[in-house]
Design a protein around this motif. Structure first.
Motif, PDB file in Angstrom:
ATOM      1  N   PHE A 175       0.825  -1.200   0.000  1.00  0.00           N
ATOM      2  CA  PHE A 175       0.000   0.000   0.000  1.00  0.00           C
ATOM      3  C   PHE A 175       0.865   1.259   0.000  1.00  0.00           C
ATOM      4  O   PHE A 175       0.626   2.203  -0.766  1.00  0.00           O
ATOM      5  N   GLU A 176       1.882   1.271   0.838  1.00  0.00           N
ATOM      6  CA  GLU A 176       2.769   2.431   0.916  1.00  0.00           C
ATOM      7  C   GLU A 176       3.588   2.605  -0.356  1.00  0.00           C
ATOM      8  O   GLU A 176       3.709   3.710  -0.884  1.00  0.00           O
ATOM      9  N   LEU A 180       0.588   4.877  -2.064  1.00  0.00           N
ATOM     10  CA  LEU A 180       0.885   6.159  -1.433  1.00  0.00           C
ATOM     11  C   LEU A 180       2.116   6.823  -2.015  1.00  0.00           C
ATOM     12  O   LEU A 180       2.127   8.010  -2.328  1.00  0.00           O
ATOM     13  N   GLN A 181       3.195   6.043  -2.116  1.00  0.00           N
ATOM     14  CA  GLN A 181       4.472   6.573  -2.577  1.00  0.00           C
ATOM     15  C   GLN A 181       4.830   7.822  -1.749  1.00  0.00           C
ATOM     16  O   GLN A 181       4.882   7.735  -0.527  1.00  0.00           O
ATOM     17  N   ASP A 182       5.065   8.958  -2.372  1.00  0.00           N
ATOM     18  CA  ASP A 182       5.393  10.179  -1.633  1.00  0.00           C
ATOM     19  C   ASP A 182       4.261  11.203  -1.696  1.00  0.00           C
ATOM     20  O   ASP A 182       4.485  12.401  -1.532  1.00  0.00           O
ATOM     21  N   ARG A 216       5.370   3.273  11.394  1.00  0.00           N
ATOM     22  CA  ARG A 216       5.140   3.461   9.958  1.00  0.00           C
ATOM     23  C   ARG A 216       4.820   4.937   9.740  1.00  0.00           C
ATOM     24  O   ARG A 216       3.645   5.319   9.605  1.00  0.00           O
ATOM     25  N   PRO A 217       5.821   5.800   9.718  1.00  0.00           N
ATOM     26  CA  PRO A 217       5.584   7.247   9.667  1.00  0.00           C
ATOM     27  C   PRO A 217       4.807   7.699   8.433  1.00  0.00           C
ATOM     28  O   PRO A 217       3.966   8.604   8.523  1.00  0.00           O
ATOM     29  N   LYS A 218       5.077   7.086   7.281  1.00  0.00           N
ATOM     30  CA  LYS A 218       4.346   7.484   6.066  1.00  0.00           C
ATOM     31  C   LYS A 218       2.867   7.151   6.202  1.00  0.00           C
ATOM     32  O   LYS A 218       2.006   7.969   5.878  1.00  0.00           O
TER      33      LYS A 218
END
Length: 270
Positions: A175-176, A180-182, A216-218
């Protein structure tokens, strides 16, 4: 508490139980966009109407037999599932279809389901992936920590929960990295239906003490941005039940329902 403004005779009716992840998505979307509707509150467990067919990873948002399946709801929705929508002669019983219908009928802001072809394709891509990944894994912690013990009287070993959380971790990593990426949101700088469907699922393990956002900061930053976009008060209102999930242990379950479900649930324990 849950009675909203009546949309009038033959107006929009939404059949929801906010214990269910898709129901929360529909509820948040309708409230956020000031869509007038009548809240038809379905209490899945209190009314002893938990589904009779529950493969691993399924959730209490799906039901096939029971009290609410008789009378008004059963006649309106032969699929016996929530969320469900009734708008005049139209009935719908799938969350994605309901959200898309509401977005079209009420001409909600474009960012929810973008008119831009490529952005819309990104929303569609996530929603297609969502069902067998985030949705397929995030709800299992609730079954293991609360619902299976509630119906069977047996507690599952810690390694079973760890196995589920390891599976979810794989989906969260994808998912990230893929979706989501950046970016602040899945489709760029604004919230979409994709973000809404994702966040309601990921709050399910939070309700049983599995903080998937920690370390998981992002993912944590994305959650904060989704809450801000929805509105913190509405977000908390929609998740009040799941964040107080331990109250389910006080519900009196119909003995016949327990007897029927226990063998099915024990299979999930293996």
């Amino acid at each position: 508490m849950f009675i909203l403004k009546n949309a009038g005779r033959m107006g929009l009716e939404l059949y929801l139980d906010l214990l269910s992840q898709p129901c929360r998505a529909v509820y948040i979307f309708a409230k956020k966009n000031n869509i007038p509707f009548e809240f038809k509150h379905v209490e899945l467990f209190k009314d002893s109407i938990l589904g009779m067919k529950m493969p691993a990873g399924n959730n209490p948002g799906h039901s096939h037999e029971g009290q609410h399946c008789r009378g008004e709801f059963g006649k309106m929705n032969i699929l016996k599932k929530v969320p469900a929508l009734k708008d005049g002669v139209l009935t719908l019983a799938e969350s994605t279809a309901i959200l898309l219908y509401l977005s079209w009928k009420y001409n909600t802001p474009d960012h929810w389901y973008p008119s831009d072809t490529q952005k819309r394709a990104q929303v569609d891509e996530y929603l297609s992936w969502h069902h067998t990944n985030i949705r397929g894994n995030a709800g299992k912690a609730l079954w293991i920590k609360v619902l299976i013990p509630l119906f069977t009287g047996q507690t599952l070993p810690p390694e079973k929960l760890q196995e589920v959380m390891d599976e979810l971790a794989i989906s969260l990593k994808q998912f990230e990295e893929k979706f989501l990426q950046d970016k602040p949101f899945i489709v760029g700088s604004e919230i979409s239906l994709a973000d809404l469907m994702a966040i309601v699922e990921l709050m399910q393990p939070i309700g049983v003490g599995c903080d998937i956002f920690e370390d998981r900061p992002k993912l944590s930053e994305w959650r904060n941005q989704v809450e801000e976009a929805v509105g913190k008060e509405l977000f908390q209102e929609a998740h009040e039940l799941i964040l107080n999930i331990k109250e389910l242990s006080n519900i009196q379950i119909d003995p016949q329902l327990k007897e029927h479900l226990a063998p099915v649930l024990r299979k999930m324990m293996k």
